[in-house]
Write a protein that holds these residues in place. Sequence first.
Motif, mmCIF file in Angstrom:
data_model
loop_
_atom_site.group_PDB
_atom_site.id
_atom_site.type_symbol
_atom_site.label_atom_id
_atom_site.label_comp_id
_atom_site.label_asym_id
_atom_site.label_seq_id
_atom_site.Cartn_x
_atom_site.Cartn_y
_atom_site.Cartn_z
ATOM 1 N N PHE A 52 -6.494 -3.579 28.244
ATOM 2 C CA PHE A 52 -5.325 -3.586 27.090
ATOM 3 C C PHE A 52 -4.235 -4.480 27.180
ATOM 4 N N ARG A 91 -12.120 -1.102 27.155
ATOM 5 C CA ARG A 91 -11.920 0.432 27.383
ATOM 6 C C ARG A 91 -10.802 0.681 28.269
ATOM 7 N N VAL A 120 -0.521 7.882 7.741
ATOM 8 C CA VAL A 120 -0.251 9.001 6.807
ATOM 9 C C VAL A 120 1.470 9.428 6.637
ATOM 10 N N LEU A 167 -8.686 6.464 6.671
ATOM 11 C CA LEU A 167 -8.407 5.456 7.214
ATOM 12 C C LEU A 167 -9.242 5.177 8.560
ATOM 13 N N LEU A 168 -9.993 6.211 9.015
ATOM 14 C CA LEU A 168 -11.091 5.936 10.177
ATOM 15 C C LEU A 168 -12.226 5.037 9.838
ATOM 16 N N LYS A 169 -12.391 4.703 8.479
ATOM 17 C CA LYS A 169 -13.435 3.929 8.067
ATOM 18 C C LYS A 169 -13.519 2.534 8.819
ATOM 19 N N ARG A 170 -14.523 2.200 9.260
ATOM 20 C CA ARG A 170 -14.796 0.724 9.893
ATOM 21 C C ARG A 170 -15.509 -0.059 8.792
ATOM 22 N N ALA A 216 -3.987 7.290 12.534
ATOM 23 C CA ALA A 216 -4.213 7.455 11.022
ATOM 24 C C ALA A 216 -3.269 8.296 10.851
ATOM 25 N N GLY A 232 -6.993 -17.709 6.435
ATOM 26 C CA GLY A 232 -6.398 -18.123 7.660
ATOM 27 C C GLY A 232 -5.003 -17.517 7.809
ATOM 28 N N ALA A 278 -6.814 11.947 3.472
ATOM 29 C CA ALA A 278 -6.242 10.438 3.479
ATOM 30 C C ALA A 278 -6.417 9.735 4.944
ATOM 31 N N GLY A 279 -5.887 10.718 5.791
ATOM 32 C CA GLY A 279 -6.179 10.145 7.391
ATOM 33 C C GLY A 279 -7.490 9.833 7.660
ATOM 34 N N PHE A 299 -8.213 0.207 11.657
ATOM 35 C CA PHE A 299 -9.053 -0.646 12.340
ATOM 36 C C PHE A 299 -8.822 -2.027 11.985
ATOM 37 N N ARG A 309 -4.299 16.960 16.033
ATOM 38 C CA ARG A 309 -3.523 17.437 14.925
ATOM 39 C C ARG A 309 -4.830 17.405 13.923
ATOM 40 N N TRP A 358 -10.003 5.905 23.117
ATOM 41 C CA TRP A 358 -9.686 5.023 21.796
ATOM 42 C C TRP A 358 -10.098 6.141 20.489
ATOM 43 N N TRP A 418 -15.854 -3.111 30.045
ATOM 44 C CA TRP A 418 -15.284 -1.870 30.194
ATOM 45 C C TRP A 418 -13.930 -2.099 30.321
ATOM 46 N N PRO A 447 -6.307 0.057 4.256
ATOM 47 C CA PRO A 447 -7.467 0.617 3.828
ATOM 48 C C PRO A 447 -8.053 1.326 5.466
ATOM 49 N N SER A 448 -7.629 0.704 6.358
ATOM 50 C CA SER A 448 -8.370 1.167 7.652
ATOM 51 C C SER A 448 -7.307 1.181 8.846
ATOM 52 N N LEU A 454 -6.248 16.141 10.745
ATOM 53 C CA LEU A 454 -6.337 14.775 9.878
ATOM 54 C C LEU A 454 -6.799 15.405 8.449
ATOM 55 N N ASP A 455 -5.912 15.089 7.411
ATOM 56 C CA ASP A 455 -6.232 15.450 5.944
ATOM 57 C C ASP A 455 -7.026 14.249 5.490
#
Lengths: 422, 384, 311, 507
Positions: free
Chosen positions: B245, B240, D385, B17-20, D381, B382, B13-14, D395, B8, D373, B236, D392-393, B10-11
């Motif tokens: 997980f 990964r 939306v 959200l992927l910023k770290r 994300a 905390g 806005a999406g 992550f 899909r 991942w 890994w 903000p993220s 991402l716009d």
Amino acid sequence: MTDVTETSIATQKIETSRQRQSRVVGILLIALALFVVFVFGMGLSGDATFRLSRPTDPYALPNLVVPAGPFTYVAAALLGFLGARELIRGGTRWTSLSLGFGLAILVFAFLVWATAGKSFSLTGMLQATVVRAMPIALGGLAGVLCERVAVVNIAIEGMLLAGAFTGALIGSLLGGWGGLVAAVLVGGAFGFMLAALVVTYRMDQIVAGVVINLFVLGLTSYVSSQVFSEFRHLNNAPVFRAVKIPLLGDIPVIGPMLFNQNIFVYGALILVALATYYLFHTRSGLRARAVGEHPRAADTLGVDVYRTRYIHVTLGGMVAGFGGAWFTLGSVGRFDENMTGGRGFIGLAAMIFGRWHPVGALMAALVFGFADSLQQKLALLNTPIPSEFLSMAPYIATMIVVAGLIGRARAPAADGKPYVKE
Amino acid sequence: MTTSIGKRELDDAGRALLKRSTRGREDFEDLVVVPVFAVIVALILGALIMLATGVDLPTIGKSFVALGKGSVGSINALSETLTAAIPLVLAGLGLGLGFRAGLFNIGAEGQLLLGGTAAVVFSFTFDGLPFLLLMPLSLLAGAVVGALYASIAGVLKATTGAHEVISTIMLNLISYQILNYLLRQPYIQKEGRSDPISKSVPDAGELPRLLDWIDPNLRVHAGLFLMLAAVAVVWWILFRSKIGFAFRASGENPDAARYAGIKSGLIIVAAMGTAGALAGLAGAAQVLGVLDRASPGFSAGIGFNAIALALLGRSHPVGILIAGLLFGGLEAGGRQMQVDAGVSIDLIAIIQSLIIVFIAAPLLVRAIFPWGFRKSDKAAGGSQ
Amino acid sequence: QVTDTGGIDDNSFNQTAWKGVLDAQEKLGVEGRYLESQAETDYEANVNSLLGGQCDVIFTIGFLLGDATANAAKANPEQKFSIVDFAYDPTIPNVLGQVYATDQAAFLAGYLSAGMSKTGIVGTFGGINIPPVTIFMDGFAAGVGYYNAQKGTSVKVLGWNPESREGLFTNNFESLDDGRAFAQNLYDEGADIVLPVAGPVGLGSAALADELGTEALKIVGVDADLFFTDPEKKHVYLTSIMKRMDSTVYQVIETTMNGNFEGGLIVGTLENGGVGLAPYHDMEAMIPDDLKAEVETIRQGIIDGSIKVGG
Amino acid sequence: MDVELRGITKRFGPVVANDAVNLKIKGGEVLGLLGENGAGKSTLMNVLCGLYHQDEGEILIDGKPVTFAGPGDSIAAGIGMVHQHFMLVPVFTVAENVVLGVEPTGRFDHLDLNTARKQVREINDRYGLEVDPDALIEDLPVGIQQRVEILKVLFRSADVLILDEPTAVLTPQEVEDFFEIVKSLRDAGKAIVFITHKLHEILEISDRISVLRGGRITGQGDPHELTEAQLAEMMVGRPVSFTVDKTPAQPGRPMLEIKDLLMMRDNDEIAVDHVSMTVNSGEVVGIAGVQGNGQTALVEAITGLKHASAGSIVFDGDDITRASVRDRHRRGMAHIPEDRHKSGMIGNFSIAENMVLNSYYDEEYSNGAAVNWPHVAETAAAFCVDFDVRTPSVFLDAGNLSGGNQQKMVVARELERETKLVIAAQPTRGLDVGSIEYIHKRLIQSRDEGDGVLIVSSELDEIMGLSDRILVMFKGRIVAEFDNTGGKADRNAIGLAMAGATKGAAA
Ligand SMILES: Nc1ncnc2c1ncn2[C@@H]1O[C@H](COP(=O)(O)OP(=O)(O)OP(=O)(O)O)[C@@H](O)[C@H]1O
Ligand SMILES: Nc1ncnc2c1ncn2[C@@H]1O[C@H](COP(=O)(O)OP(=O)(O)OP(=O)(O)O)[C@@H](O)[C@H]1O
Ligand SMILES: [Mg+2]
Ligand SMILES: [Mg+2]
């Protein structure tokens, strides 16, 4: 609105968990009965002689002489009866009791089998049981005090060792009582240190415990090889001797076990009683347990969570310091590297085995002590079983019991979790 | 309901959200400043302890020189450091993985002993196999036996809820006895000996020494590659892989994991098994690379030191590797210290514990040395 | 010197050998260093560490260091080694083994103990079931047996069965508390004299004897004369079975300094003073004179071969 | 007793939870405090009860400034708080919980539980609370636990009572009883702060209303002059619709068929007593009932968390009685769990990780044995939306999200895929009106796309608003069924059935 038709009450039988447990226990007991008959009973002859008194005892009891062959059949019959009873009348309240009783019978049958045609001092073994159990019991009690306020204390081993070391050092300088007081104080200091690390500095509780163990082991070993080897008089403390309680100490069998011991045994028994009263019947005990179960709730009611943890972990350290002094002041008067030899970890196991209850921890410690002293006797009796298997038997039994009986025993709910105000 | 997820677009806005969050000063302090600081302070405190026990200043100086010399000062020193680190890191990786899955496994010692013994027995049983088969298979035997032994605790916990701390303590105690027993069996015991000691590993079963062409005393062996590979593999697995997980999820919140359809029983057994395999490998590497045989207590507490190591490395494979090298260096250097300066090697344990304290309790470091460190916001934050 | 796991201050085994080095330091002006083994895994590493230390001769103390010493000696043919309690067969040119006919002295101690026991039961226990330990127990049991044969008594030995080669072992050379517990166990079964063959572990037994009183329990020391090395509890020792490692170690150093080092084997016996029975010290008055005389006769008998210790 | 808060500011790191808040609380009056999730209501009250210390501002009691070093001080000053999350020790008895911190004692610090029990009974009788002092908290239904919380405050003879969302977990009947208690307390002269998200409650019980938004007071008012719509707009900052817009249901094939289901509790009591029921595609079925009547067990059986002792469960034609949780999920069953903190999410995991908690193994998100991942993060994300999860993220740790956003995250995870059946347990507990509106809309959307939807809620309004058909559970059985097309079910009858009234009365 439409009425829903009544479903008829279930008529089929549904097995409840209690019934399930009874069934398992019943089968186990019957299996043990067969084991006793075919492994112990086959071709067994001679008498097993258990000496109950020592030459020095005021009232000499005759030896307990058990005809080995017949006894095993009686034991097997008893086991079979208990097992059958569980199977047939399953779900009654006595399942755990039956199992405990059955295991006791098994142990005795084993003893008779191993002793057939020989003899050994039962009283001596029981006395040794109590002696060997005390440091474990004190370690377990220290654990109970800490974990009841939700601080996991892996450092019991280190605190025992610190107590042993201090007992020897200060005992050499100031005498036994001085050494004892110092050992308790140093144990308390390590408890306080653990509390500071985990409460104030929010270090992970397990890490803090492991670190204290490492530190104490390193420091005591270092000082003992660097200093004690040169200054021998610093490692030569007096030993607290057994004090016989008048009258009570003369009772056969029980007397030597409980009433002719040194102050460490009396101290441990008194501490267990005190801790039980304290935790379950006093105001401070209630607050302490609340801190262990739900610290935030305690906090909202004005109980100072941090202070409570500091106090109890320090107290736990003091108990462990007292237990540690047993190794030197209560036993050999000298410190030696790593002389606690993992007894602190067994104490931790005793605490869990004993369901975080002081009396439970004591009982569990006695089981370990019994196994320990039993094994030494068996080495003298020359049983055909390799001694290694005898040594591991109590540990295997512990695992079975933990898995079967107290698998669902609950630790204090907040155990191991740091509490953060705000 | 049907929402196609597939690929899909991402716009904005999406994508936002992927910023770290970038690593800032905070991470630098946590990862570099605090550890360096911890080592220095621990060494200073070590010196104070020596002073307090009547060691004179020149000897203290000499002992620190020896410590450096013995850990990194020569090829032999480096070789010893690595040799000591190999089993520590391998076992530490297993423990760290267990911690991530919420299992406090104290049993590395026993898994290591039995794994190592299995490797020895396998190697002399199949003496005659070529190196390329015998050595790897012996390692594998160690891993398998370690895994099986650890699984006992796993299965008990999964089926009956038995606390793994007790069962692994018990399994450790049992393993000593099993080992003593095995070492007295004619098949395993060395010919002509009455003390418990096993036959030797045949040459084709050994992990070859890497630097013996320089000097036959250089002990570092091919287990080094095993260790590095294990670090990568565990990383890994944890971060990964699917199973990793599941490990982490049931470690963090077993309830949520169960609701998400993760079978906690399976996870417990799998995590215990993996941890045991790594501990078994550690034991195998030790006997095939260093000791050449099994004897009572050949684990020498590696399984317990590995607990400290895994905790110090924060259960992160790379952290465990670094911590393992540090511990290995201290051990090798400590030996030199005892020889050159006559200071007991036990001092090393003190220094190790102090380092862990300062690294594991950054708040403590900040409390003692308030200057130079950022004002700790974390301290106020905390839970909740 | 690389010690075994007992540590340099163990009051017996390692300490006695180290005393030989110290004596040499004093008299010959050599310099000695030691390295304690924490665990069996350290042996090889420790020997290696000393290799770099330019030693004239490296002493490895203990049977368990046998393999590590042999490996190091083969890898470093130039370096001189000497190992206590290990005899290589065949010998290695640069290793001098030092072994001791401890059973000879233990035989005397067994005879003496049998004569001194009031309960008719004596006991022994060991560290681990290895030859340098069991040789004490063999000699001790043989001595008791000799006493029984001579006097027609039936003094029993608990804790060691020379035929099945099974007995009571602490499985460590460290835990003093085990030493106490094992002695207590033997005492409970009637033993009034106990021979602990487990290095420092025996100090725990001594602590028990001290507490019970020497009337009730006496200890036979091993390796050194414990009357001197354990002065605080000196009154509990009936005697000690001495293994004069200090003297052999000293000799080795001396010959090395003189340039006469040779690989091979030296055996300490009653005859050459490499083993011996310590004086009775405080117990002197308690031991009947004829028993003392008999022990002395047997000593001579062993030396001249008229009394066989083994078999 | 009057309490005044002046210029209270409280920060958590960068978050300003309270920003110069002024508030007056008077004796004999109920002050209603309203606000979205995360508006700062709990924080403000925690400052007042001494649990937090304000960064700026002061607290005045009867005009005199006071400082609280800890909750002990504020309790001594006569302030008592019933916290949003229960502050009860589950393994203690009622009496032990009530006296904790102010225990009656004898000699040697001996805990005098007899006196404690007597005192608890006295208060019980005075306010009609009816709680057994010797019952263990963990055995009690939440409604009773709520009363224990009030007992605790009364036991400390507090003059100011702070009630933080006390009705969130109560049934209508319990709420009515509870309001009686609150009124009698007010009439006894106590000052009461009442926090809730339910607007009709606040209009019914308060004498005065204050609204918090983003840490500031954004509105004050008189409940007699305000409407729910006005209040909602003050809270959220935009108009909110209360009724769930939906078309009549178009029930299709049976999606979930339960036959004769029997479930046991751990203590061998019967939890679900031979229940049979059906959920069809394209309809919403609501299960009403007081907590503790077996709804939880029923949901556990349907979702595979616990196995049925007897009976069968058929999902879209396939028997899944023995199927695993994962298998059911894979077949298209979505489950929004009752307690999101405990079982719906992992606080220390990132939002992205939480989004694939039960689908990470799917081909969609994996490459062989590894999790893909980058793709997970992008999908997460997109979900955020779609479902308006404010962060903000992706992550960031999920534990940092506010309650409403956490729930939206869970709902997004469950609904953003091919589903056939949605099981939603207490889907909007503790959420503000804005979030509730959103989640309700999504559930109806699922229905309209042909899913079967089963809603379990103790919130009768929620059940009435969403369901096409309503089942009432009592003591492990389905005791009544109502057709709710067009909201025509009789609210009173349902309430009576929930309370266990006989069929005759319910009909
Ligand atoms: N201990 C804490 N540490 C950090 N941030 C916190 C803490 N407690 C609350 N916050 C933050 O402060 C803000 C206000 O939280 P608060 O719990 O007071 O809201 P609330 O109005 O009670 O919401 P709800 O209706 O969900 O109960 C939120 O952004 C929250 O995330
Ligand atoms: N007023 C009361 N006083 C004491 N005990 C009560 C009271 N009302 C109910 N109980 C007990 O509470 C238990 C049921 O409550 P609880 O909410 O814990 O059940 P549950 O397992 O959550 O049920 P469900 O499956 O419906 O969620 C029952 O054991 C019942 O006997
Ligand atoms: Mg709130
Ligand atoms: Mg419930």
